[in-house]
Design a protein around this motif. Sequence first.
Motif, PDB file in Angstrom:
ATOM      1  N   ASP A 139       0.817  -1.226   0.000  1.00  0.00           N
ATOM      2  CA  ASP A 139       0.000   0.000   0.000  1.00  0.00           C
ATOM      3  C   ASP A 139       0.851   1.276   0.000  1.00  0.00           C
ATOM      4  O   ASP A 139       0.494   2.276  -0.638  1.00  0.00           O
ATOM      5  N   SER A 143       0.861   4.148  -2.976  1.00  0.00           N
ATOM      6  CA  SER A 143       0.641   5.574  -2.719  1.00  0.00           C
ATOM      7  C   SER A 143       1.724   6.414  -3.387  1.00  0.00           C
ATOM      8  O   SER A 143       1.445   7.448  -4.005  1.00  0.00           O
ATOM      9  N   GLN A 146       1.214   6.384  -7.136  1.00  0.00           N
ATOM     10  CA  GLN A 146       0.100   7.257  -7.529  1.00  0.00           C
ATOM     11  C   GLN A 146       0.540   8.725  -7.538  1.00  0.00           C
ATOM     12  O   GLN A 146       0.133   9.505  -8.411  1.00  0.00           O
TER      13      GLN A 146
END
Length: 193
Positions: A139, A143, A146
């Motif tokens: 995760d 992030s 992104q």
Amino acid sequence: STAKYFFPELHNLSIDRSVSDTFIKQEFVDWIDSNETNNLTKKYNRENRVVVCSLKPYVTGEKHILHGYIIEIRDDTEQQMFIEQLNTMNEELAQAVDQANSANRSKSQFLANMSHEIRTPINAILGMNEIALRECQDDALISYMQDIRNAGNNLLSIINDILDFSKIEAGKMELAPAEYELSVLIREVNNMI
């Protein structure tokens, strides 16, 4: 006195004496006799000066009886020099404008070429980042990736703006309405900051 300085033959000319009796006949009376009275001004170069002579008919009464001609003589050197300086400045200004326009065209062409060249590696980075996003399970890394995607898209947007400026200068800009989500725009601005 100015007339006598530039035309010494006038020294011997007295009031009521015919101009035709003097050497100046060659300068002026021949001019009158040649019926060139439509051209009422002549320029002479005397003593390294520009002398302007104007011919004016002297007429009286309702029948406009011609009694003779009035010849005005003036030193026009400073005005001629000023006109030459203005002409020189105008030529220099026109050359400067041409150079500025040429430099502006070169700048626009450079920006357009550079923008196209930069888009290729950015698209490669975004493509590789997209592949990594699809395969990543972490995760925290997702992030970061992104953020990389958002930053890359913002960079592409800036490059597109540069291309738009080039189109505007070339007169080829076309506006197209498009929908957008304000919340997404604010989030992207926030991430960029």
